[in-house]
Each structure stands twice: as structure tokens, then as C-alpha cells.
Design an enzyme around this catalytic site. Structure first.
Site, mmCIF file in Angstrom:
data_model
loop_
_atom_site.group_PDB
_atom_site.id
_atom_site.type_symbol
_atom_site.label_atom_id
_atom_site.label_comp_id
_atom_site.label_asym_id
_atom_site.label_seq_id
_atom_site.Cartn_x
_atom_site.Cartn_y
_atom_site.Cartn_z
ATOM 1 N N ASN A 7 4.382 7.245 6.471
ATOM 2 C CA ASN A 7 4.558 6.649 5.145
ATOM 3 C C ASN A 7 3.732 7.492 4.170
ATOM 4 O OD1 ASN A 7 4.058 5.135 2.745
ATOM 5 N ND2 ASN A 7 4.637 3.253 3.794
ATOM 6 N N GLU A 34 8.573 5.256 1.996
ATOM 7 C CA GLU A 34 8.032 5.165 0.632
ATOM 8 C C GLU A 34 8.004 6.529 -0.056
ATOM 9 O OE1 GLU A 34 5.297 1.958 -0.953
ATOM 10 O OE2 GLU A 34 4.376 2.370 0.994
ATOM 11 N N ASP A 146 7.254 2.332 9.053
ATOM 12 C CA ASP A 146 6.251 1.383 8.589
ATOM 13 C C ASP A 146 6.854 0.001 8.753
ATOM 14 O OD1 ASP A 146 4.567 -0.293 7.232
ATOM 15 O OD2 ASP A 146 4.583 0.828 5.346
ATOM 16 N N ASN A 148 5.173 -2.914 8.658
ATOM 17 C CA ASN A 148 4.470 -3.963 7.932
ATOM 18 C C ASN A 148 4.246 -5.200 8.804
ATOM 19 O OD1 ASN A 148 3.568 -3.302 5.246
ATOM 20 N ND2 ASN A 148 5.716 -2.970 4.704
ATOM 21 N N ASP A 217 2.259 1.056 11.508
ATOM 22 C CA ASP A 217 3.255 2.122 11.663
ATOM 23 C C ASP A 217 3.522 2.292 13.158
ATOM 24 O OD1 ASP A 217 3.279 3.407 8.742
ATOM 25 O OD2 ASP A 217 1.213 2.904 9.284
ATOM 26 N N ASP A 246 -2.275 6.334 1.999
ATOM 27 C CA ASP A 246 -3.067 5.300 2.666
ATOM 28 C C ASP A 246 -2.615 5.077 4.111
ATOM 29 O OD1 ASP A 246 -0.703 4.283 1.646
ATOM 30 O OD2 ASP A 246 -1.618 2.613 0.577
ATOM 31 N N HIS A 247 -1.532 5.734 4.520
ATOM 32 C CA HIS A 247 -1.064 5.737 5.910
ATOM 33 C C HIS A 247 -1.309 7.109 6.526
ATOM 34 C CE1 HIS A 247 1.640 2.052 5.666
ATOM 35 N NE2 HIS A 247 1.426 2.317 4.390
#
Length: 255
Positions: A7, A34, A146, A148, A217, A246-247
């Protein structure tokens, strides 16, 4: 072959970091989430120059997924079946050699309760239905992205802070667990059954410095893919770079 999910949290801002990682890690296939750009604005030229074919399902400003492949990739479909009114760019599938590779960006679902959480659960139901179809192929299949979802409390550093979050709700976890029950293998957890390990650290509250991470992930492998798994890992160091996502990338190698 090395398959990965990453991501990037905006391909425009993260392109230098992505190119650096591609050069260093040399994955054969990568699912991006994303990308946050329309398909025709994706930096195809830069990524093709790095040696990758691009399959892109973009969306202006948010969402968006893509598959990068060093080998010829044949797109199968770019919508998750089951809801013709869903126009969010969260799914793309391709065949690469004898491997069927699906890249997904599962809805976040917050706040709980509410329509966004309902959308998340409905999307997961559609995902599980498609996963059952892919499992029936009896060929190597990878569901990468990802998700979530933190499957268990071992997958987050601070369960006390996340109790009301959509990522840890029983309904979300039950749908993820249903995939495992059906025969899908969580690549990372199969190699690290008891070790805390994370793939995401928020930009806020010093989460990276404090190692307040989440494992959201995932690479889910069909039995034919799991039988060929030789290694897997999380490229944690990528999070420490300047202007990082941030991933971080998560990867698996298949013989």
C-alpha cells in the site's frame, strides 16, 4: 518467483520510495493499493523503465489498485463481482504464468456502527464468494493486499486502543477466519505463528518510533500456492525512509 503487496498511500508522493524498493527487493509481481490517481495519470513510464508491466485500476484522489509484473501478465477482471453499483477501485486480477494473482484494497469500515462498516462487511462477503470460485480452480492463487483486518490481537500492538475499530470487530475477523477455514493460508502467520509482526504504523502519535503497529497487509495462498511457498517476509525497514508510506511491503516466494 517473488510476489508482494504494498500500500503506497499515493503513488505521486511515494514513487521514489517505490522505485528504490523495486530495485533493492526485485519482486517479480507486486500488488499496489491506494495509488490515489486516475489510470491515465499513473506513472507508467517510470515503472516500465524499471522493468515492470503495469495493470492499473485507478480512481481520482483515493483508492486505486495496480499490478506490476516483470513477466507477461494477462488481466482477468478489475471489479469484484456481486455489486454492479460499486464503482470504487479496490480490485484487480491477473494471470502471471501459472499463478492467478488478485490485488485488493478492502474497505476500512470506520466508524462502527454505520454505513461504511456495512459496506466493509458486504465487500468481504463478496470477496469470500470470489475466493471460493478461485479456490475451485485448484491452481496457485494469491489474494494480496491491504485487508484492513487484524486477524487476532497478536496482529496489533495496542489492542486496548483499537477495541472499537472496524479492523478488529468480530464480524470482520470472522469473515477473514472463514477464508482460512476454507483452505487459504496466511503466508506470514504460517511462518511466524506466535511472533508479533506489523505492516502498518500510523503517522500520528509517534506510532513508528513506539512500534505501535498493525498487521493488516496479507498474502492469502490457495493450497496449490501454499505448497510451493519457500519463504516470506515483511520489509519493515522501508517505513523508516523519508516520506515513506505508512505501510510496508509484504512478500512471499513460491518455488
Amino acid at each position: 518467483m517473488k510476489f508482494a503487496t504494498f500500500n503506497v498511500n499515493g503513488i505521486g508522493a511515494r514513487l521514489p520510495r517505490l522505485l528504490e524498493w523495486l530495485e533493492a527487493a526485485k519482486p517479480d509481481v507486486v500488488g499496489l493499493q491506494e495509488i490515489k490517481t486516475e489510470t491515465d495519470r499513473f506513472p507508467r513510464d517510470a515503472i516500465e523503465a524499471a522493468g515492470y508491466q503495469c495493470l492499473i485500476h485507478g480512481q481520482k484522489g483515493f483508492n486505486g489498485v495496480a499490478i506490476l509484473s516483470r513477466q507477461p501478465a494477462e488481466e482477468v477482471q478489475r471489479t469484484l463481482p456481486g455489486d454492479q453499483e460499486d464503482v470504487q477501485s479496490r480490485w484487480i486480477e491477473a494471470r502471471i504464468g501459472d499463478v492467478h494473482f488478485a490485488c485488493l484494497y478492502l474497505p476500512n469500515g470506520n466508524p462502527v456502527p454505520g454505513p461504511k462498516f456495512d459496506y466493509k462487511l458486504g465487500w468481504m462477503d463478496r470477496l469470500n464468494a470470489r475466493a471460493a470460485e478461485l479456490l475451485a480452480l485448484q491452481t496457485p492463487v494469491i489474494l494480496a493486499g491491504d485487508w484492513n483486518v487484524c486477524p487476532t490481537d497478536l496482529d496489533l500492538a495496542r489492542p486496548d486502543m483499537m477495541a472499537g475499530d472496524a479492523l478488529v470487530q468480530p464480524e470482520s475477523r470472522a469473515r477473514f477466519r472463514a477464508l482460512e477455514t476454507a483452505g487459504w493460508t496466511d503466508a506470514i502467520r504460517s511462518h511466524r505463528p506466535h511472533a508479533p509482526c506489523y505492516s502498518y504504523w500510523d503517522y500520528q502519535a509517534g506510532a513508528w518510533a513506539k512500534n505501535w503497529g498493525l498487521r493488516i497487509d496479507h498474502l492469502m495462498l490457495s493450497p496449490a500456492a501454499a505448497d510451493r511457498m519457500t519463504d516470506c517476509g515483511i520489509d519493515r525497514e522501508v517505513r523508516g525512509a523519508e516520506r515513506a508510506s505508512d505501510h510496508v511491503p509484504v512478500w512471499v516466494e513460491l518455488a
